[in-house]
Structures are given as C-alpha cells and as structure tokens.
Write a protein that holds these residues in place. Structure first.
Motif, short mmCIF file in Angstrom:
data_model
loop_
_atom_site.label_atom_id
_atom_site.label_comp_id
_atom_site.label_asym_id
_atom_site.label_seq_id
_atom_site.Cartn_x
_atom_site.Cartn_y
_atom_site.Cartn_z
N GLY A 108 0.79 -1.23 0.00
CA GLY A 108 0.00 0.00 0.00
C GLY A 108 0.82 1.27 0.00
N ARG A 109 2.07 1.20 -0.46
CA ARG A 109 2.93 2.39 -0.45
C ARG A 109 2.35 3.47 -1.36
N GLN A 110 2.30 4.69 -0.84
CA GLN A 110 1.78 5.80 -1.62
C GLN A 110 2.67 6.03 -2.84
N GLY A 111 2.05 6.06 -4.02
CA GLY A 111 2.77 6.26 -5.26
C GLY A 111 3.33 4.98 -5.85
N ALA A 112 3.23 3.86 -5.13
CA ALA A 112 3.74 2.58 -5.64
C ALA A 112 2.90 1.45 -5.04
N ARG A 113 1.62 1.51 -5.31
CA ARG A 113 0.70 0.52 -4.75
C ARG A 113 0.62 -0.72 -5.62
N GLY A 114 0.50 -1.86 -4.96
CA GLY A 114 0.22 -3.08 -5.68
C GLY A 114 -1.28 -3.29 -5.76
N ILE A 115 -1.67 -4.44 -6.26
CA ILE A 115 -3.10 -4.79 -6.28
C ILE A 115 -3.57 -4.94 -4.84
N PRO A 116 -4.68 -4.31 -4.45
CA PRO A 116 -5.17 -4.43 -3.07
C PRO A 116 -5.89 -5.76 -2.85
N PHE A 117 -5.15 -6.74 -2.37
CA PHE A 117 -5.70 -8.06 -2.10
C PHE A 117 -6.29 -8.14 -0.70
N PHE A 118 -7.22 -9.09 -0.52
CA PHE A 118 -7.60 -9.52 0.82
C PHE A 118 -7.20 -10.99 0.95
N MET A 119 -7.02 -11.42 2.18
CA MET A 119 -6.54 -12.78 2.43
C MET A 119 -7.18 -13.36 3.68
N LEU A 120 -7.55 -14.62 3.61
CA LEU A 120 -8.01 -15.38 4.77
C LEU A 120 -7.23 -16.67 4.87
N ARG A 121 -7.09 -17.15 6.10
CA ARG A 121 -6.55 -18.48 6.33
C ARG A 121 -7.50 -19.22 7.25
N ILE A 122 -7.88 -20.44 6.86
CA ILE A 122 -8.81 -21.22 7.67
C ILE A 122 -8.26 -22.63 7.87
N ASP A 123 -8.79 -23.30 8.89
CA ASP A 123 -8.49 -24.72 9.09
C ASP A 123 -9.66 -25.54 8.56
N PRO A 124 -9.56 -26.87 8.54
CA PRO A 124 -10.65 -27.67 7.98
C PRO A 124 -12.00 -27.48 8.66
N ALA A 125 -12.00 -27.01 9.91
CA ALA A 125 -13.27 -26.76 10.61
C ALA A 125 -13.87 -25.41 10.26
#
Length: 467
Positions: free
Chosen positions: A311-328
């Motif tokens: 999220g660097r100003q002037g050099a932003r990448g694609i704004p991703f979201f991320m989750l991590r889950i277990d089998p439950a």
C-alpha cells in the motif's frame, strides 16, 4: 458530472488524530477556519485542491482518503452489530447505519467496540495491569487485528527500514545465510537448529543471556529463514517498533506483546521480500505466487500475506484480501490491503470455494464471486502446509486470496478466463446479515426479517423470509 465528495467525518478524524485545532489544520491547508468547519460538517464538498494539500501537508494517501471503501467497511461492520437479535425490535435500516458510519465514525467505532466486548464476554472487572483502560475489554487478538486493518496492513516506517536492510543482504533466494551473518556480526547472536524436545513445544526461542537463537528442526526451510528474519527484526528495528507501539497505545501488556510480535512478523516478511523488488517482480510475473516463491525463497503463505501489504503511496500493488482457515472453518488470519468483503464476527460464506480447497489439495481453485452490494471479486484458494509439522499440529490449512474484478486481468491465474462471461457465484457475509433470498446454504434468516415458512410449501432456502 463528477460526484461531489463530502468527507467531513474523515477530515475531522484526521485532525483529531494529529491533535490539531481547526485553526491549525486550516492554516496547514491554506484555508480559513470557517471554511474547514463547513467541510467537516459536510456543508461544502472537498475539492481536488484540498485533497492535494492534504496529501502534501499530512502525507495522506488521496485514493484511500477519498474512496468509499473505508466507510463502507465501517457500515458493514455496524450492520453486523445491529443484525443481532437483541436489536430486532428497533428495525434499524441500512440508511440509518450509513448515516451513523459516515457522520459519527467515532460513535460507530464505540458501538462496535462495545458489541465486540459483549460477544467476547469480557465485560468483567479489568485485570491488574490494564491501568483502567476499558479497551482491554476486547481480546488482544481482536484489538490487534482491528488496529492493523485500520491501517490497511501497511506500515511505511517498517517498510523503509526493511527495504534498506533487505537490499543490503544480497540475493533474496539465499537470504538465510546473510541474515544469520547479520545477527552474528551486528548483535553477537548465534543461530542453531535444535530438536523439538529442547524447545519444549516452541518453534523457536531466543536466549538473551547466551545470545542464542534456537530454531526447531521440524520447521520447514522457508519458516527457518523467516524465524531468523523475525529475530533480526526485533533487534534491528527496536527503536522503530517501540515508537509504533507507543503511538498505538495498546490497552494492556498482553495486547502490547501481541502487537510487538505482529510488527516483527511484518518486518521479517518485508526483509525477505523488499518492497520495491517484490512489487516489480509481482508485476513482472503477474502476481504468480509460485514464481514469487521461487524468486524470494518464501512459501505460499508468506507471499500471499505480502500481497496484502503493498500500500505504499505512489507505488501501490493490487489491493488483495486474504483469509486463512483450518478444515473446521476457523479463521486464523484475516488481512486486507483495502476493504474486506466478508463478515467480521462470523466465518465465511459456504458458497465461496475457500472450503473446497481441502478437497483439491495442492491445486489452485479460482472463482468469481459477487457480494450483495454488487461488487465482484476474483478469488484464488489453495491448501498450504503448516509451518511446523508434528503429530499435534499436522494437517493442511487453506488460504483464500481475492481482489476486485477490475484488477483480475493482471493476474497470472486469471489468464485464459473470460472474465466478462465467466460464471459468477453470489456470496454473502454471515447469514444473519445476508439479504440473499434463494440460498440453499442459509443457516439462519437475517436478523429482523420475517420468516415466510409454510407447512404446505418447501423452498430452496431452509429459512425463506420476506425481503
């Protein structure tokens, strides 16, 4: 005609965060205090000129400041709160929630914080050491998660230090050895791989008296490298992290330690994948996780997490979201470079194929999804191995990455997919606030909705309701 921007609440919040009176902020912006007062009360729109002056005077990211995503996220969070059955009789409408979120963000945050404390059942007398800070009523992990997300998971001070250090270490693929040398030469710390029995259940431990960092032999290679980078971050960036901790004002010692660890984890990833080099490689390889793993000697989770920090100003990448889950289905990580389209208090929608990744272990599963507000996202799900494998911690986890459909054409995993005509899966937040009618996966009707169940008629959804 261009849409007028009424950003009064955000202006007021920025001014208060900087500890400024209206007259002082007005002077910085080159406007009169009365004009600033009109802006803060949404009696005047914020012009492009004002936005540029905000960027210059306060180092504000104009895109984030003027975007609707932050306020939408706050409104969605409030919608979850008021979806609780205890508020059903109040019939609080969406428009009222939007008005509260936009006009009184501090009150909205207070309502959310109180509700979170109620959910976590910590409305008990504060423990010793909390210094009377009522914010300690929220669990440390929730407080830290919300703090990081409020800053879109980007910390410029750590990025700059890590980029300087990471660039000086040399070839990122073999960064473990330069990291080890830096620890030894600068801080007199030896690194040793030891048996798990010696660590008594820990994956790594630092002995300050012996100046010894011990890493479990069960750690995977990339996680050993990360462990060295983590310890170096604690030592190398101690002044920076201390300033960040003081500015954050965690409510108690437990929360402070957890935030301290989070900052060091952030810096470790930034050392292994220095911002400029990583962003350039990500753009070159179209955000191919496997190519970036090979390029930087990192694992899938480390690269995916790094995506959310660009999220660097002037050099932003694609704004991703991320989750991590277990089998439950338990969510153990939740980060976003911008807005996050899922529930804060609940799990994930079963129609999102993050859960299906466990049935396709090792494969990349893509999906186009659409949230109830009409936003579409391109998502990727895949399984990962745990950092350390024992009889008690074995098994797979799954991560889900996603970004707005407008960025999907830049992704390697979206190549060959007709994004205009590919099937789109309707998903939603937690069932208690999801407005979708015809969903076979619905576990409960949305709060405040009137059930439309009749014994002579069965529907696709087990809980039909009146929209």
């Amino acid at each position: 005609m261009a849409k007028k921007l009424f950003l009064g609440a955000r202006l007021k919040r920025l001014r208060r965060e900087r500890g400024l009176q209206q007259s002082a902020m007005a002077a910085e912006l080159g406007i009169s205090p009365s004009y600033l007062n009109h802006l803060e009360r949404n009696q005047r729109p914020v012009t492009a000129g004002i936005l540029l002056r905000l960027a210059e005077a306060f180092e504000v990211d104009i895109r984030q400041f003027a975007s609707e995503s932050g306020e939408q996220g706050s409104a969605e969070q409030l919608a979850e709160v008021f979806a609780d059955p205890m508020f059903a009789d109040l019939q609080i409408g969406r428009q009222e929630i939007l008005e509260l979120s936009d006009n009184s963000p501090a009150i909205a945050e207070g309502v959310s914080r109180l509700y979170t404390a109620l959910r976590e059942r910590r409305l008990a007398p504060l423990e010793a050491g909390a210094d009377g800070d009522e914010r300690a009523l929220i669990t440390p992990e929730t407080w830290v998660r919300d703090f990081i997300q409020a800053r879109f998971n980007h910390f410029p001070e750590l990025e700059e230090g890590a980029e300087t250090l990471g660039g000086a270490l040399g070839d990122p693929l073999s960064v473990a050895e330069p990291l080890r040398r830096r620890l030894k030469e600068a801080y007199g710390v030896e690194v040793r791989v030891v048996s798990p029995e010696e660590l008594q259940g820990a994956s790594q431990a630092f002995d300050p008296q012996r100046r010894l960092l011990m890493l479990s032999s069960l750690l995977r290679p990339e996680n050993k490298t990360f462990g060295i980078a983590y310890q170096l971050s604690l030592l190398e960036f101690h002044p920076i992290i201390a300033r960040l901790l003081d500015a954050a004002r965690p409510p108690d010692n437990g929360t402070r330690h957890l935030l301290h660890m989070s900052f060091a984890n952030y810096a470790a990833g930034a050392i292994m994948m220095p911002y400029g080099k990583f962003l350039a490689a990500a753009e070159l390889y179209h955000y191919s996780i496997d190519r970036l793993c090979a390029e930087f000697g990192a694992n899938v989770e480390q690269v995916a997490h790094r995506f959310t920090t660009l999220g660097r100003q002037g050099a932003r990448g694609i704004p991703f979201f991320m989750l991590r889950i277990d089998p439950a289905g338990n969510v153990s990580k939740r980060y976003a470079g911008e807005r996050f389209p899922f529930s804060r208090f609940g799990g994930t929608c079963p129609r999102w194929n993050l859960h299906a990744a466990f049935q396709a272990a090792g494969q990349v599963v893509t999906q186009l999804i659409e949230t109830p507000d009409g936003h579409r996202y391109f998502t990727v799900a895949r399984t990962i191995e745990r950092p350390i494998k024992t009889e008690l911690s074995g098994g797979l986890l799954a991560i889900g990455l996603g970004c707005s459909i407008e960025y999907a054409h830049k992704l390697h995993c979206a190549q060959g997919i007709d994004l205009e005509h590919a099937p789109v899966t309707p998903v939603g937040p937690a069932c208690q606030i999801c407005p979708r009618l015809d969903c076979a996966y619905r576990a409960t009707p949305p709060a405040g909705a009137k059930l439309a169940v009749h014994e002579h008629r069965k529907t696709i959804s087990p809980y039909p309701f009146v929209a």
